[in-house]
Design a protein around this motif. Sequence first.
Motif, PDB file in Angstrom:
ATOM      1  N   UNK A 119       0.814  -1.024   0.046  1.00  0.00           N
ATOM      2  CA  UNK A 119       0.103   0.041  -0.062  1.00  0.00           C
ATOM      3  C   UNK A 119       1.027   1.283  -0.064  1.00  0.00           C
ATOM      4  N   UNK A 120       0.468   2.375  -0.763  1.00  0.00           N
ATOM      5  CA  UNK A 120       1.267   3.394  -0.664  1.00  0.00           C
ATOM      6  C   UNK A 120       0.340   4.839  -0.783  1.00  0.00           C
ATOM      7  N   UNK A 121       0.862   5.758  -0.088  1.00  0.00           N
ATOM      8  CA  UNK A 121       0.019   6.842   0.053  1.00  0.00           C
ATOM      9  C   UNK A 121       0.788   8.217  -0.102  1.00  0.00           C
ATOM     10  N   UNK A 122       0.249   9.018  -0.821  1.00  0.00           N
ATOM     11  CA  UNK A 122       1.098  10.246  -1.140  1.00  0.00           C
ATOM     12  C   UNK A 122      -0.073  11.489  -0.966  1.00  0.00           C
ATOM     13  N   UNK A 123       0.650  12.528  -0.408  1.00  0.00           N
ATOM     14  CA  UNK A 123      -0.012  13.799  -0.293  1.00  0.00           C
ATOM     15  C   UNK A 123       0.879  15.229  -0.742  1.00  0.00           C
ATOM     16  N   UNK A 124       0.391  15.943  -1.230  1.00  0.00           N
ATOM     17  CA  UNK A 124       1.137  17.096  -1.728  1.00  0.00           C
ATOM     18  C   UNK A 124       0.303  18.258  -1.782  1.00  0.00           C
ATOM     19  N   UNK A 125       1.091  19.407  -1.218  1.00  0.00           N
ATOM     20  CA  UNK A 125       0.214  20.520  -0.854  1.00  0.00           C
ATOM     21  C   UNK A 125       1.138  21.934  -1.752  1.00  0.00           C
ATOM     22  N   UNK A 126       0.474  22.517  -2.400  1.00  0.00           N
ATOM     23  CA  UNK A 126       1.314  23.567  -2.922  1.00  0.00           C
ATOM     24  C   UNK A 126       1.364  24.642  -1.861  1.00  0.00           C
ATOM     25  N   UNK A 127       2.499  25.317  -1.934  1.00  0.00           N
ATOM     26  CA  UNK A 127       2.821  26.476  -1.055  1.00  0.00           C
ATOM     27  C   UNK A 127       3.610  27.569  -1.856  1.00  0.00           C
ATOM     28  N   UNK A 128       2.880  28.443  -2.115  1.00  0.00           N
ATOM     29  CA  UNK A 128       3.253  29.693  -3.132  1.00  0.00           C
ATOM     30  C   UNK A 128       3.457  28.905  -4.385  1.00  0.00           C
ATOM     31  N   UNK A 129       4.811  29.371  -4.816  1.00  0.00           N
ATOM     32  CA  UNK A 129       5.203  28.795  -6.187  1.00  0.00           C
ATOM     33  C   UNK A 129       6.002  27.423  -6.133  1.00  0.00           C
TER      34      UNK A 129
END
Length: 492
Positions: A77-87
């Motif tokens: 199982x794999x999980x990935x979370x990405x969040x933009x912060x400014x540029x």
Amino acid sequence: VRVDRRPDELLIEVWTLEPLEGEPETRIEVATGDLRTNLFRGVFSHPHAFGGQFTLALDRADTRGPGFENGGSLSGVAARWARPIGPGGLIASLRRFTPETDAQGFPTSLTRSDWSLQARWPLGSSLLLEGAYGRQSVEADPDDPAFGHVRPGRAAAHLRVGWDAPGAWLRSALRWSEGEGLPSTVFEARGGFGRPGLFDADAGFTHERWDGRGASRGYARAVAGPFHGVSLFATLARGRRGVPFVPAHEDAARVRDSLNALADSLRALPGGDTLVTQIDTIPVLPSVDLTDRTSFRIGAAFAWRGVEVAGALVRIDPDTLHPVGLLLDPDGLVLPGAVRTGWEASVRLPLPIGFGFEGVYRSWDGDLPYLPERTWDAAFTYHGIFKESGNLEVWGRLGVTGHDPLLLPIPDPEAEVEPPPGGGDPSGESVIPPLERVPFYQDWFAFIEARIVTVRVFVRFENFVAKPNRDFPGRDLVRTRTLYGIRWTLRN
């Protein structure tokens, strides 16, 4: 995936798939086949979840093997979370995989867990900074006889800088690592420049620290053309690198651990300090060996109306040859190097109504461990798109891959070692025993895939001529194998 093939190494860079269309997406892959083989992969990605972009993947593969006596499975199982912060942005990932097998020589069950945190930040339009940290842990049954070959957990961090401009680029990275089989620090710098249609050149330098010792290497590569369809190319690579998991060095490290345990018990005895001092004077090899390599590749390519033909001369000169460090060759030998010169040729030909042919052939003036004298790959291909909407697409491939008998860095248990003349080795050098050799290998295969809108149906036939093959001593491959399934992308 980006593959950078050099005469002295193969660099493979892998990037995670990232959704770009701003809507949730599901990908499903299911397949089944001979030997009770079953595959499943499910990926769900949502661009707006938990304050960022979230992806979850489930993966499972299992088979029973020849005679249903070599079962194995891989689930994860794999999980990935990405969040933009400014540029820029922040990426966190977590993976956990559990392989299980009944095959001899492998741990019956393992659990590997990885987590990492990554941040990227652009500085202007041409400069990008990236930093990351991650850890890996491996759990296994300590009573398993193959557990001794399992490497413990590791940790690593890196800082990378990338710069791009019209006609030029630079990449630099500094990495820190802790754990067995990794260099403590690595510094890498690469750069290139060129003009389309005239030339392209790049070069790189890498410096590693292994057990307090340094190892540096570099490469330079250039391509000229194409001029009237003809391109010339050359690559030179030279330097020193670390090779972890050298058997003799690992044995010495285990001896040192045993001696340290003995020293602790001796300190409590009368006169123990003297004995401990004598133990400390026993030399122990480091756990990593260093090897020097020099290699070059020079050749030419011709392209015209879809026809592509290329050829090259290759020369390699390593001072030592090391086992790969797999579970199958833990007792491999470190052998003296040898100069090898070879040539390679490739061709790609378009044929009528969507058919084509492509092939690669390589030949050396002698073999080395894991490097047979000849290898070849050839296939007839097909690609066609039907319907005005383009919603029906077909791919096909019928080909063969193979190599000459393959030498391994493992002593042949059935061969007799002939002593040197005079009944000894006055030079003091050890006698290299006869090595194990895997027989001639050849696999005829076929693959066909059809896409109907977003559903892909595929069938793969491996070794359909049922030729006996062996890829390692005592381990025969299956005579033939068929795998079929679907790949489905859903917008939801």
